[in-house]
Motif scaffolding. Structure first.
Motif, PDB file in Angstrom:
ATOM      1  N   LEU A  92       0.839  -1.205   0.000  1.00 12.20           N
ATOM      2  CA  LEU A  92       0.000   0.000   0.000  1.00 12.20           C
ATOM      3  C   LEU A  92       0.873   1.254   0.000  1.00 12.20           C
ATOM      4  O   LEU A  92       0.580   2.223  -0.713  1.00 12.20           O
ATOM      5  CB  LEU A  92      -0.938  -0.006   1.219  1.00 12.20           C
ATOM      6  CG  LEU A  92      -1.966  -1.147   1.258  1.00 12.20           C
ATOM      7  CD1 LEU A  92      -2.763  -1.121   2.564  1.00 12.20           C
ATOM      8  CD2 LEU A  92      -2.909  -1.082   0.055  1.00 12.20           C
ATOM      9  N   ALA A  93       1.973   1.205   0.748  1.00 16.65           N
ATOM     10  CA  ALA A  93       2.865   2.364   0.821  1.00 16.65           C
ATOM     11  C   ALA A  93       3.463   2.675  -0.555  1.00 16.65           C
ATOM     12  O   ALA A  93       3.777   3.822  -0.867  1.00 16.65           O
ATOM     13  CB  ALA A  93       3.979   2.100   1.840  1.00 16.65           C
ATOM     14  N   GLN A  94       3.617   1.637  -1.393  1.00 16.33           N
ATOM     15  CA  GLN A  94       4.167   1.856  -2.742  1.00 16.33           C
ATOM     16  C   GLN A  94       3.094   2.242  -3.747  1.00 16.33           C
ATOM     17  O   GLN A  94       3.372   2.345  -4.941  1.00 16.33           O
ATOM     18  CB  GLN A  94       4.862   0.582  -3.209  1.00 16.33           C
ATOM     19  CG  GLN A  94       6.046   0.214  -2.324  1.00 16.33           C
ATOM     20  CD  GLN A  94       7.134  -0.480  -3.123  1.00 16.33           C
ATOM     21  OE1 GLN A  94       7.092  -0.538  -4.345  1.00 16.33           O
ATOM     22  NE2 GLN A  94       8.135  -0.976  -2.421  1.00 16.33           N
ATOM     23  N   GLY A  95       1.878   2.423  -3.282  1.00 11.33           N
ATOM     24  CA  GLY A  95       0.813   2.904  -4.170  1.00 11.33           C
ATOM     25  C   GLY A  95      -0.027   1.810  -4.810  1.00 11.33           C
ATOM     26  O   GLY A  95      -0.921   2.095  -5.614  1.00 11.33           O
ATOM     27  N   PHE A  96       0.260   0.530  -4.486  1.00 12.66           N
ATOM     28  CA  PHE A  96      -0.567  -0.552  -5.035  1.00 12.66           C
ATOM     29  C   PHE A  96      -1.982  -0.451  -4.471  1.00 12.66           C
ATOM     30  O   PHE A  96      -2.167  -0.068  -3.321  1.00 12.66           O
ATOM     31  CB  PHE A  96       0.033  -1.920  -4.662  1.00 12.66           C
ATOM     32  CG  PHE A  96       1.204  -2.311  -5.511  1.00 12.66           C
ATOM     33  CD1 PHE A  96       1.006  -3.033  -6.678  1.00 12.66           C
ATOM     34  CD2 PHE A  96       2.498  -1.953  -5.153  1.00 12.66           C
ATOM     35  CE1 PHE A  96       2.083  -3.402  -7.475  1.00 12.66           C
ATOM     36  CE2 PHE A  96       3.585  -2.312  -5.944  1.00 12.66           C
ATOM     37  CZ  PHE A  96       3.370  -3.035  -7.111  1.00 12.66           C
ATOM     38  N   ARG A  97      -2.960  -0.780  -5.324  1.00 14.24           N
ATOM     39  CA  ARG A  97      -4.355  -0.736  -4.876  1.00 14.24           C
ATOM     40  C   ARG A  97      -4.844  -2.147  -4.566  1.00 14.24           C
ATOM     41  O   ARG A  97      -4.687  -3.051  -5.390  1.00 14.24           O
ATOM     42  CB  ARG A  97      -5.238  -0.108  -5.961  1.00 14.24           C
ATOM     43  CG  ARG A  97      -5.100   1.418  -6.009  1.00 14.24           C
ATOM     44  CD  ARG A  97      -5.868   2.006  -7.176  1.00 14.24           C
ATOM     45  NE  ARG A  97      -5.179   1.774  -8.447  1.00 14.24           N
ATOM     46  CZ  ARG A  97      -5.722   1.256  -9.534  1.00 14.24           C
ATOM     47  NH1 ARG A  97      -6.990   0.870  -9.505  1.00 14.24           N
ATOM     48  NH2 ARG A  97      -5.026   1.102 -10.646  1.00 14.24           N
ATOM     49  N   VAL A 147      -4.246  -9.542  -3.017  1.00 13.59           N
ATOM     50  CA  VAL A 147      -3.940  -9.239  -4.411  1.00 13.59           C
ATOM     51  C   VAL A 147      -4.041  -7.728  -4.613  1.00 13.59           C
ATOM     52  O   VAL A 147      -4.931  -7.081  -4.076  1.00 13.59           O
ATOM     53  CB  VAL A 147      -4.905  -9.966  -5.377  1.00 13.59           C
ATOM     54  CG1 VAL A 147      -4.588  -9.614  -6.826  1.00 13.59           C
ATOM     55  CG2 VAL A 147      -4.811 -11.472  -5.177  1.00 13.59           C
ATOM     56  N   PHE A 148      -3.107  -7.183  -5.407  1.00  8.72           N
ATOM     57  CA  PHE A 148      -3.040  -5.737  -5.608  1.00  8.72           C
ATOM     58  C   PHE A 148      -2.938  -5.407  -7.090  1.00  8.72           C
ATOM     59  O   PHE A 148      -2.463  -6.219  -7.878  1.00  8.72           O
ATOM     60  CB  PHE A 148      -1.795  -5.163  -4.906  1.00  8.72           C
ATOM     61  CG  PHE A 148      -1.760  -5.459  -3.437  1.00  8.72           C
ATOM     62  CD1 PHE A 148      -2.257  -4.547  -2.518  1.00  8.72           C
ATOM     63  CD2 PHE A 148      -1.224  -6.665  -2.981  1.00  8.72           C
ATOM     64  CE1 PHE A 148      -2.230  -4.829  -1.153  1.00  8.72           C
ATOM     65  CE2 PHE A 148      -1.204  -6.951  -1.620  1.00  8.72           C
ATOM     66  CZ  PHE A 148      -1.709  -6.035  -0.702  1.00  8.72           C
ATOM     67  N   LEU A 149      -3.372  -4.189  -7.434  1.00  6.22           N
ATOM     68  CA  LEU A 149      -3.179  -3.710  -8.803  1.00  6.22           C
ATOM     69  C   LEU A 149      -2.050  -2.683  -8.804  1.00  6.22           C
ATOM     70  O   LEU A 149      -1.971  -1.828  -7.917  1.00  6.22           O
ATOM     71  CB  LEU A 149      -4.467  -3.072  -9.334  1.00  6.22           C
ATOM     72  CG  LEU A 149      -5.680  -4.004  -9.445  1.00  6.22           C
ATOM     73  CD1 LEU A 149      -6.870  -3.259 -10.030  1.00  6.22           C
ATOM     74  CD2 LEU A 149      -5.342  -5.232 -10.304  1.00  6.22           C
ATOM     75  N   HIS A 150      -1.196  -2.792  -9.813  1.00  8.67           N
ATOM     76  CA  HIS A 150      -0.086  -1.847  -9.959  1.00  8.67           C
ATOM     77  C   HIS A 150      -0.652  -0.442 -10.189  1.00  8.67           C
ATOM     78  O   HIS A 150      -1.590  -0.280 -10.977  1.00  8.67           O
ATOM     79  CB  HIS A 150       0.779  -2.267 -11.147  1.00  8.67           C
ATOM     80  CG  HIS A 150       2.075  -1.526 -11.241  1.00  8.67           C
ATOM     81  ND1 HIS A 150       2.163  -0.272 -11.810  1.00  8.67           N
ATOM     82  CD2 HIS A 150       3.323  -1.860 -10.822  1.00  8.67           C
ATOM     83  CE1 HIS A 150       3.429   0.135 -11.755  1.00  8.67           C
ATOM     84  NE2 HIS A 150       4.150  -0.809 -11.155  1.00  8.67           N
ATOM     85  N   PRO A 151      -0.098   0.569  -9.498  1.00 10.51           N
ATOM     86  CA  PRO A 151      -0.670   1.923  -9.617  1.00 10.51           C
ATOM     87  C   PRO A 151      -0.678   2.459 -11.054  1.00 10.51           C
ATOM     88  O   PRO A 151      -1.561   3.222 -11.418  1.00 10.51           O
ATOM     89  CB  PRO A 151       0.222   2.773  -8.711  1.00 10.51           C
ATOM     90  CG  PRO A 151       1.396   1.928  -8.338  1.00 10.51           C
ATOM     91  CD  PRO A 151       1.002   0.501  -8.533  1.00 10.51           C
ATOM     92  N   LYS A 152       0.297   2.070 -11.877  1.00 14.12           N
ATOM     93  CA  LYS A 152       0.351   2.595 -13.253  1.00 14.12           C
ATOM     94  C   LYS A 152      -0.204   1.608 -14.274  1.00 14.12           C
ATOM     95  O   LYS A 152      -1.068   1.954 -15.073  1.00 14.12           O
ATOM     96  CB  LYS A 152       1.806   2.943 -13.622  1.00 14.12           C
ATOM     97  CG  LYS A 152       2.377   4.085 -12.803  1.00 14.12           C
ATOM     98  CD  LYS A 152       3.174   5.069 -13.666  1.00 14.12           C
ATOM     99  CE  LYS A 152       3.645   6.258 -12.846  1.00 14.12           C
ATOM    100  NZ  LYS A 152       4.660   5.859 -11.827  1.00 14.12           N
TER     101      LYS A 152
END
Ligand code: ATP
Ligand code: MG
Length: 409
Positions: free
Chosen positions: A35-40, A48-53
Motif C-alpha cells: 500500500l505504501a508503494q501505491g498498489f491498490r 492481491v493488488f493492482l499496480h498503480p500505473k
C-alpha cells in the motif's frame, strides 16, 4: 521484496506463444509495504493488488490449507516469510508452477519445463485434489494445448477420477463452473474438453445428459459415425473450426440431448428427440446459469435443428412458423446463429465435413422474403390490432410461397 512473473505468462513464453495476461507474485513483502508503494488492493479473500500505473495483478506469496468443502473451504496464509517454492506448490499444474524474474531466470522446482517438453499436463502435488475446479481447468488446458500435442498425465487423470467420484464436484458453484466451461468451449479443440471430462468420470457428474449420448446409435445413412456422443463431439469440433461464437458452440453441444432418452427398442431411430430434449437442455442451462443468449439459442436449436435440415422441403406455412418462433423480424442475428448451428450439425458427421449446406442460403432467403413484407400498405387499408397481425402473416405467407416457387423453378 522480490517480484516474479508466474503462471500462464511463463508457460506461454516458453511455449513461444503470445502472452495475454501477466500474473505476478511478490515475495518478502507485507500488505502495508504494498500500500505504501501505491498498489491498490483488490479482492477481500486474497492479498492481491493492482499496480498503480499498469493496473496489472500482483499477489503476495501465500500458502493455503483445505478447511472445508468447496472453494470457500480454504484458509490462506500470506506473509513475508512465505517462499516462492511454497507459493508455487499450491498451483494446479507443473507447467503453471514456474516463476521468472526480470532477467528471465527460471524458478522451476516442480519440473514444469520437463513436462512442457514431454507435452504433459501433470499436477504439482496431491493437494491438487483440494479444489475440484482443477478438474475443469485441466480439461480446459487439454482443449487449448491439444494442437501442440499435450495430454493429461495418467496419474493426474487418476486424481481427477478420484475427485469426480468423491462428490466434491457438486460443491462447485454454477458461476465458477460456467467460467471454465465457456472458456473451454472457445478454445480451438473444445471437444477435447468434453473427452477429458468423460475420461475421468466428471462428465457423468457435471453433464450426465451428454455422457448418456455415448453408446447411443443413430441411423448409419445419416450418421456414418453412428454414435451420438461421437457426433456431438464432431459438431463441436466443426463449430470451433468455423470460429463460431459461444452461443453457437453451446447450442451445438446440447442440440441432441433428447437422443439419450430414446428407449433402446426404438434405436437407431430417435422419434421426436427434438421436443423430448428440451427439458434436458433447460436443466443443463439452469445448472450452470448460462447467459440468456446461450440458453435461448440452445433451446431453439434443440427444437428446430431438423427443420433446418429439411428447409427445402418445408411447406411455406411451416417455414413461416419457424421464422415466427425465432422472431426473425426483430432478432435477425439469432436466426443466423441458428443457421450456423444447423450447418455445424450437418458437417459434424464422419466423412461429410466438407459437404455443402444449401439449406443455409435457402433459410436466409426465406427470412429476407418474410421481412420484406411492408406494413404501411396494410395500415393504409385500415387494418388494426389483431387483424393487422393476421394480415401481416397472410402477406408473409404469400411472400414465402412465391419464394419457394421461385427457388424450385
Ligand atoms: P490463462 O492463459 O488462461 O490465463 P493461467 O495459467 O495464467 O492461464 P490463471 O487462471 O490466470 O491461469 O491463473 C494463474 C495461475 O494461478 C495459474 O497458472 C496457476 O498457477 C494458478 N491457479 C489459478 N487457479 C488455480 C486453481 N484453481 N488451483 C490451483 N492453481 C491455480
Ligand atoms: Mg493468467
Amino acid at each position: 521484496m522480490r517480484i516474479y512473473k508466474v503462471g500462464g505468462a511463463v508457460r506461454d513464453r516458453l511455449l513461444g506463444i503470445p502472452v495475454t495476461d501477466i500474473d505476478r507474485v511478490v515475495v518478502g513483502a507485507t500488505t502495508e509495504e504494498m500500500l505504501a508503494q501505491g498498489f491498490r488492493p483488490v479482492g477481500a479473500d486474497f492479498p492481491v493488488f493492482l499496480h498503480p500505473k499498469t493496473g496489472e495483478e500482483y499477489a503476495l506469496a501465500r500458502t493455503e490449507r483445505k478447511s472445508g468443502r468447496g472453494y470457500g473451504g480454504f484458509t490462506f496464509h500470506a506473509s513475508p516469510e512465505v517462499t516462492l517454492e511454497e507459493d508455487l506448490i499450491r498451483r494446479d499444474l507443473t507447467i503453471n508452477a514456474m516463476a521468472e524474474d526480470d532477467q528471465q531466470n527460471l524458478t522451476d522446482p516442480y519440473h514444469g519445463q520437463r513436462d512442457l517438453e514431454a507435452r504433459l499436463l501433470r499436477h504439482v502435488s496431491p493437494a491438487f485434489a483440494e479444489d475440484p475446479l482443477r478438474v475443469l481447468r485441466v480439461a480446459r488446458f487439454a482443449a487449448r494445448y491439444a494442437e501442440l500435442g499435450f495430454t493429461v498425465a495418467p496419474e493426474t487423470l487418476e486424481l481427477m477420477r478420484q475427485l469426480s467420484e468423491s462428490g466434491e464436484l457438486e460443491a462447485l458453484t454454477a458461476e465458477r463452473s460456467w467460467k471454465e466451461i465457456s472458456r473451454a468451449l472457445m478454445e480451438n479443440q473444445p471437444q477435447v474438453f468434453i473427452e477429458v471430462l468423460r475420461a475421468c468420470g466428471a462428465l457423468k457428474v457435471l453433464m450426465p445428459e451428454i455422457d448418456a449420448l455415448f453408446g447411443v446409435p443413430q441411423p448409419e445413412a445419416h450418421h456414418p459415425e453412428i454414435d451420438t456422443g461421437a457426433h456431438t463431439l464432431s459438431v463441436l469440433e466443426q463449430a470451433a473450426q468455423h470460429k463460431q461464437p459461444l452461443t453457437v458452440r453451446w447450442a451445438c453441444l446440447l442440440h441432441d440431448l433428447g437422443k439419450g432418452l430414446t428407449p433402446e427398442e426404438e434405436w437407431p431411430r430417435h422419434i421426436a428427440h427434438e421436443l423430448k430434449g428440451l427439458k434436458l437442455i433447460k436443466a443443463v442451462n439452469e445448472r450452470f446459469k448460462a447467459p440468456r443468449d446461450c440458453q435461448e439459442l440452445a433451446l431453439l436449436v434443440g427444437e428446430y435443428h431438423t427443420h433446418g435440415h429439411r428447409a427445402l422441403e418445408l411447406k411455406p406455412s411451416i417455414l413461416l412458423e419457424l421464422l415466427q418462433s425465432f422472431d426473425v423480424y426483430r432478432r435477425p442475428q439469432r436466426f443466423e446463429e441458428f443457421i450456423a448451428a444447423c450447418e455445424m450439425d450437418a458437417r459434424g458427421r464422419k466423412g461429410l465435413e466438407q459437404r455443402s449446406y444449401p439449406q443455409a442460403d435457402y433459410l436466409r432467403g426465406a427470412a429476407h422474403a418474410a421481412r420484406s413484407v411492408a406494413v404501411q400498405p396494410l395500415l393504409e387499408k385500415g387494418f388494426k390490432g389483431p387483424e393487422l397481425g393476421e394480415a401481416i402473416k397472410r402477406e408473409r405467407l404469400k411472400a414465402l410461397k412465391a419464394y419457394k416457387e421461385a427457388a424450385s423453378a
